[in-house]
Design an enzyme around this catalytic site. Structure first.
Site, mmCIF file in Angstrom:
data_model
loop_
_atom_site.group_PDB
_atom_site.id
_atom_site.type_symbol
_atom_site.label_atom_id
_atom_site.label_comp_id
_atom_site.label_asym_id
_atom_site.label_seq_id
_atom_site.Cartn_x
_atom_site.Cartn_y
_atom_site.Cartn_z
ATOM 1 N N LYS A 290 -7.120 6.939 9.956
ATOM 2 C CA LYS A 290 -8.581 6.983 10.023
ATOM 3 C C LYS A 290 -9.038 7.454 11.385
ATOM 4 O O LYS A 290 -8.458 7.079 12.398
ATOM 5 C CB LYS A 290 -9.154 5.584 9.766
ATOM 6 C CG LYS A 290 -9.338 5.254 8.319
ATOM 7 C CD LYS A 290 -10.110 3.956 8.148
ATOM 8 C CE LYS A 290 -10.103 3.553 6.699
ATOM 9 N NZ LYS A 290 -10.731 2.238 6.477
ATOM 10 N N GLY B 205 0.778 -1.244 0.000
ATOM 11 C CA GLY B 205 0.000 0.000 0.000
ATOM 12 C C GLY B 205 0.803 1.285 0.000
ATOM 13 O O GLY B 205 0.330 2.319 -0.463
ATOM 14 N N ARG C 243 -4.994 0.658 -7.114
ATOM 15 C CA ARG C 243 -3.797 1.263 -6.487
ATOM 16 C C ARG C 243 -3.241 2.415 -7.309
ATOM 17 O O ARG C 243 -2.613 3.322 -6.782
ATOM 18 C CB ARG C 243 -2.687 0.218 -6.344
ATOM 19 C CG ARG C 243 -2.967 -0.890 -5.348
ATOM 20 C CD ARG C 243 -1.683 -1.675 -5.073
ATOM 21 N NE ARG C 243 -1.939 -2.967 -4.467
ATOM 22 C CZ ARG C 243 -2.110 -3.165 -3.153
ATOM 23 N NH1 ARG C 243 -2.062 -2.155 -2.328
ATOM 24 N NH2 ARG C 243 -2.336 -4.375 -2.686
ATOM 25 N N ASP D 56 -5.366 2.181 10.787
ATOM 26 C CA ASP D 56 -6.800 1.961 11.026
ATOM 27 C C ASP D 56 -6.968 1.540 12.485
ATOM 28 O O ASP D 56 -7.042 2.388 13.367
ATOM 29 C CB ASP D 56 -7.298 0.910 10.028
ATOM 30 C CG ASP D 56 -8.793 0.707 10.061
ATOM 31 O OD1 ASP D 56 -9.482 1.368 10.848
ATOM 32 O OD2 ASP D 56 -9.301 -0.138 9.297
ATOM 33 N N GLU E 93 3.969 3.925 6.305
ATOM 34 C CA GLU E 93 2.715 3.167 6.153
ATOM 35 C C GLU E 93 1.732 3.925 5.272
ATOM 36 O O GLU E 93 1.805 5.161 5.165
ATOM 37 C CB GLU E 93 2.072 2.948 7.532
ATOM 38 C CG GLU E 93 2.278 1.549 8.096
ATOM 39 C CD GLU E 93 1.405 0.493 7.412
ATOM 40 O OE1 GLU E 93 1.081 0.639 6.215
ATOM 41 O OE2 GLU E 93 1.060 -0.488 8.083
ATOM 42 N N ASP E 94 0.811 3.180 4.676
ATOM 43 C CA ASP E 94 -0.233 3.836 3.894
ATOM 44 C C ASP E 94 -1.352 4.346 4.790
ATOM 45 O O ASP E 94 -1.839 5.453 4.612
ATOM 46 C CB ASP E 94 -0.785 2.893 2.802
ATOM 47 C CG ASP E 94 -1.278 1.550 3.346
ATOM 48 O OD1 ASP E 94 -1.044 1.240 4.532
ATOM 49 O OD2 ASP E 94 -1.886 0.796 2.562
ATOM 50 N N PHE F 208 -13.810 3.254 3.706
ATOM 51 C CA PHE F 208 -12.813 2.461 2.975
ATOM 52 C C PHE F 208 -12.348 3.246 1.756
ATOM 53 O O PHE F 208 -13.138 3.657 0.918
ATOM 54 C CB PHE F 208 -13.376 1.110 2.555
ATOM 55 C CG PHE F 208 -12.274 0.174 2.125
ATOM 56 C CD1 PHE F 208 -11.579 -0.569 3.067
ATOM 57 C CD2 PHE F 208 -11.901 0.083 0.797
ATOM 58 C CE1 PHE F 208 -10.527 -1.398 2.688
ATOM 59 C CE2 PHE F 208 -10.855 -0.739 0.401
ATOM 60 C CZ PHE F 208 -10.169 -1.476 1.352
ATOM 61 N N VAL F 209 -11.025 3.466 1.698
ATOM 62 C CA VAL F 209 -10.487 4.313 0.631
ATOM 63 C C VAL F 209 -9.549 3.528 -0.284
ATOM 64 O O VAL F 209 -8.964 2.514 0.107
ATOM 65 C CB VAL F 209 -9.740 5.539 1.217
ATOM 66 C CG1 VAL F 209 -10.721 6.490 1.884
ATOM 67 C CG2 VAL F 209 -8.640 5.120 2.189
#
Ligand code: XMP
Ligand code: MG
Length: 186
Positions: free
Chosen positions: A139, A53, A175, A111, A107-108, A162-163
Site C-alpha cells: 500500500k 491471506g 478471500r 501496510d 506476504e499478501d 481496504f482491499v
C-alpha cells in the site's frame, strides 16, 4: 477480468471496484515466479507463506517457480489494539530449522510494515543464510513504519484503500474472489 472492469453482480454490494483483474495478476505472478527461479536456482529456498491471506498468491507463485523449493506455512497476527508496541504474534515456527537456509517470506500485503519487520527479524535470528520478501500488494501509505525492511519483490503497489479477494478477506469473507477489489464502505 480486466482491471477497472465491472464487479460481478453477485459481489457488487460488497466490492466497489476491481483494482487488479485475474489476468493481470496471473501475468505478474508468472513473471515473478521466473525471477525467483532465476535468483534461487540450485539453492532450494524455503518459501515461508504467511497465512491466511497469502494462500492463493503462494499457490500460484509456487507453481511458477520452476526450480526446486520448499514451502512452509506460518501465521502472523499484529496486535491491532497495541500498534505502537510493534508486537506481532508469529506461530508455526517452533521446531522449524531455518539454519543456513535461503528464506523468502511470502506476504499478501504490506501496510504499516509492522508484520514484515517482525517476521524478518525473527527469521534472521533463526540463522537463515538469507532472508528476502515478496508481497502481492504494497500500500502507498503515510502509515508505513520507518523500520519496514526492504521488500525485494512487490507484485503491485496499490492506493491506501481496504482491499479484498485473491486471498485477502474482510471478516474472513471474500478471500475466494479471483480478482483484487476495493471494499465498498458499509
Ligand atoms: P501491516 O500493517 O503489519 O499489515 O503491514 C499487514 C497485515 O494487515 C492486513 N491488511 C489487510 N488485509 N485488506 C486485507 O484484507 C487490506 O487492505 C489490508 N491491509 C492490511 C493483512 O492481514 C496483512 O497481512
Ligand atoms: Mg486479514
Amino acid at each position: 477480468m480486466e482491471s477497472g472492469g465491472e464487479v460481478p453482480a453477485a459481489w457488487a454490494g460488497q466490492v466497489g471496484e476491481v483494482l487488479l483483474g485475474s489476468a493481470e495478476i496471473g501475468a505478474r505472478v508468472t513473471a515473478l515466479g521466473a525471477e525467483l527461479a532465476a535468483a534461487y536456482d540450485g539453492k532450494n529456498p524455503v518459501l515461508l507463506v504467511v497465512l491466511k491471506g497469502s494462500f492463493i498468491f503462494a499457490a500460484d507463485l509456487s507453481r511458477a517457480v520452476d526450480t526446486a523449493h520448499e514451502l512452509h506455512f506460518i501465521r502472523a497476527r499484529s496486535y491491532v489494539g497495541d500498534v505502537s508496541s510493534g508486537e506481532v504474534d508469529v506461530s508455526g515456527l517452533d521446531g522449524v530449522s531455518l539454519d543456513g537456509r535461503h528464506v523468502v517470506v511470502v506476504e499478501d500485503i504490506v501496510d504499516t510494515g509492522l508484520t514484515m519487520a517482525a517476521l524478518m527479524r525473527r527469521i534472521e535470528a533463526m540463522g537463515a543464510a538469507s532472508v528476502e520478501a515478496i508481497t502481492l500488494l504494497q500500500k502507498e501509505t503515510v502509515r508505513r513504519r520507518p523500520e519496514t525492511p526492504p521488500v525485494r519483490w512487490v507484485a503491485f503497489t496499490i492506493p491506501d484503500k481496504f482491499v479484498v479477494g485473491y486471498g485477502l478477506d474482510f471478516d474472513q469473507r471474500l478471500r475466494h474472489l479471483p480478482f483484487v477489489g476495493v471494499m465498498r464502505k458499509p
